[in-house]
Design a protein around this motif. Structure first.
Motif, short mmCIF file in Angstrom:
data_model
loop_
_atom_site.label_atom_id
_atom_site.label_comp_id
_atom_site.label_asym_id
_atom_site.label_seq_id
_atom_site.Cartn_x
_atom_site.Cartn_y
_atom_site.Cartn_z
N LYS A 89 24.61 -39.95 34.42
CA LYS A 89 25.71 -40.18 33.75
C LYS A 89 25.96 -41.27 32.65
O LYS A 89 26.90 -40.85 31.85
CB LYS A 89 26.38 -40.93 35.22
N GLY A 90 24.92 -42.19 32.71
CA GLY A 90 25.07 -43.16 31.69
C GLY A 90 25.17 -42.67 30.31
O GLY A 90 25.52 -42.97 29.21
N LEU A 91 24.03 -41.58 30.05
CA LEU A 91 23.71 -40.99 28.76
C LEU A 91 24.96 -40.08 28.48
O LEU A 91 25.54 -39.99 27.49
CB LEU A 91 22.48 -40.23 29.00
N ASP A 92 25.30 -39.50 29.69
CA ASP A 92 26.42 -38.37 29.18
C ASP A 92 27.87 -39.14 28.69
O ASP A 92 28.37 -38.64 27.94
CB ASP A 92 26.98 -37.90 30.61
N GLN A 93 27.81 -40.44 29.39
CA GLN A 93 29.10 -41.21 28.89
C GLN A 93 28.92 -41.91 27.45
O GLN A 93 29.73 -41.87 26.84
CB GLN A 93 29.53 -42.14 30.05
N GLY A 94 27.63 -42.47 27.53
CA GLY A 94 27.17 -43.19 26.24
C GLY A 94 27.29 -42.46 24.72
O GLY A 94 27.58 -43.13 23.79
N LEU A 95 26.99 -41.10 25.04
CA LEU A 95 27.09 -40.44 23.51
C LEU A 95 28.50 -40.24 23.20
O LEU A 95 28.58 -39.77 21.97
CB LEU A 95 26.13 -39.05 23.83
N ILE A 96 29.24 -39.94 23.96
CA ILE A 96 30.57 -39.62 23.43
C ILE A 96 31.13 -40.52 22.50
O ILE A 96 31.08 -41.75 22.64
CB ILE A 96 31.51 -39.58 24.87
N GLY A 97 31.75 -40.27 21.62
CA GLY A 97 32.37 -41.17 20.36
C GLY A 97 31.16 -41.23 19.15
O GLY A 97 31.71 -41.83 18.20
N LEU A 98 29.89 -41.17 19.57
CA LEU A 98 29.09 -41.22 18.39
C LEU A 98 29.01 -40.16 17.36
O LEU A 98 29.60 -39.25 17.51
CB LEU A 98 27.59 -41.22 18.93
N LYS A 100 27.53 -37.94 13.84
CA LYS A 100 26.62 -37.13 13.36
C LYS A 100 25.80 -38.20 12.27
O LYS A 100 26.40 -38.83 11.57
CB LYS A 100 27.17 -36.06 12.81
N ASN A 101 24.35 -38.32 12.50
CA ASN A 101 23.50 -39.14 11.52
C ASN A 101 23.52 -40.54 11.92
O ASN A 101 23.06 -41.32 11.43
CB ASN A 101 23.80 -38.89 10.15
N SER A 102 24.22 -40.89 13.07
CA SER A 102 24.03 -42.18 13.38
C SER A 102 22.87 -42.66 14.44
O SER A 102 22.49 -41.48 15.25
CB SER A 102 25.38 -42.67 14.25
N LYS A 103 22.25 -43.87 14.60
CA LYS A 103 21.35 -44.12 15.45
C LYS A 103 22.11 -45.27 16.15
O LYS A 103 22.49 -46.13 15.69
CB LYS A 103 20.20 -44.62 14.73
N ALA A 104 21.81 -45.13 17.55
CA ALA A 104 22.36 -46.27 18.45
C ALA A 104 21.49 -46.44 19.85
O ALA A 104 20.61 -45.60 19.83
CB ALA A 104 23.80 -45.75 19.08
N ASN A 105 21.56 -47.74 20.35
CA ASN A 105 21.11 -48.03 21.37
C ASN A 105 22.08 -47.79 22.62
O ASN A 105 23.27 -48.71 22.37
CB ASN A 105 20.56 -49.52 21.43
N ILE A 106 21.84 -47.35 23.58
CA ILE A 106 22.74 -47.05 24.72
C ILE A 106 21.86 -47.67 25.99
O ILE A 106 20.74 -47.32 26.31
CB ILE A 106 22.82 -45.41 25.13
#
Length: 284
Positions: A89-98, A100-106
């Motif tokens: 669930k956390g990854l499903d929710q954390g990806l929303i709003g990012l 293209k070509n961005s790098k992020a820590n979730i």
């Protein structure tokens, strides 16, 4: 409600209050931090629910920095529709709003990762906070999915009542009998994802392995886990002080009557048996 059921309810409420309050934390450290939904060529640039996303990731134990798994080791970026339960669930929710070509820590708390069971084969316990380092490679727009909107209970099959409710909400007068005669090819009274001939998204039901990974523990297993969490000193029994602390965490006060009924043998502690009851007699 029996005293054992009430005792278990207190335990479940305490666990939810104690373990389920943390939120996902998303930090974009490279690339665009904000973006429009589409670029000048009308291509999707921001992740929304049901978008199909290709991304590289490396998962870490956030406390120790230990690497758990990485798509880079496999040499391929996974791709899946976001928000459809294909991953935790956390990854499903954390990806929303990012973008293209961005790098992020979730950073994902345990209750939005693998929950009380953890994932022992990867060294993930019930207390492990995960950190996903992700790189968004590609975003594709959602594939039309009428099946998802009709299947309101999310059991991957459409009942007559679901179909009737859906078409009534659309003010469409559909002959349900004729529809099922056409779509329900095996005659079991339901239209499965495989049988459905309308728009139904990019992917079907999750695999057995994915279902098992997300499966909640059975009531007895869940009760045993809650018991262990309430047993703060780990001596295999819940003391009066430990149970009172659980009540206090919920903003309540434990009464002497409740304790007396919980400690049925009067030894000054609540044992596992007193906490969860007799499975054979169905007291859960």
């Amino acid at each position: 409600m029996s005293i054992r059921q009430l005792l278990l309810s207190v335990g479940l409420a305490w666990a939810a209050a104690a373990l389920g309050t943390e939120e996902i934390n998303v930090t974009v450290y490279q690339g665009p931090k904000s973006c429009p939904d589409f670029d000048g060529e009308k291509k999707t640039t921001k992740i929304k629910e049901d978008c199909t996303v290709a991304f590289h990731f490396t998962a870490y134990d956030n406390a120790t920095g230990r690497k758990i798994e990485s798509s880079h080791d496999l040499g391929v970026a996974p791709s899946f529709p976001v928000g459809q339960g294909k991953v935790i669930k956390g990854l499903d929710q954390g990806l929303i709003g990012l973008c293209k070509n961005s790098k992020a820590n979730i950073v994902i708390p345990p209750h939005l990762a693998y929950g009380a069971l953890g994932k022992p084969e990867q060294g993930v316990t019930k207390d492990t906070i995960l950190r996903y380092d992700v790189e968004i490679i590609d975003i594709q727009p959602p594939v039309p999915n009428d099946f998802k909107h009709i299947d309101t209970n999310k059991d991957w099959k459409i009942s007559r009542s679901e179909a009737k409710s859906y078409f009534e909400s659309k003010n469409q007068n559909i002959d349900i009998d004729a529809l099922f005669k056409s779509e329900d090819s095996d005659g079991d009274g339901y239209v499965s994802w495989e049988e459905f001939t309308g728009p139904k998204g990019a992917e079907g039901p999750p695999s057995t392995q994915q279902t098992q990974q997300r499966q909640e523990p059975d009531p007895l297993e869940q009760a045993a886990i809650i018991f262990q969490q309430m047993d703060v000193d780990g001596d295999g029994k819940i003391s009066k002080d430990e149970l009172a602390a659980a009540f206090e965490a919920l903003g309540e006060e434990m009464t002497s009557e409740f304790w007396a009924e919980s400690d049925t043998n009067g030894d000054g502690f609540v044992s596992v048996q007193e906490f969860i009851g007799d499975q054979g007699h169905g007291e859960l």
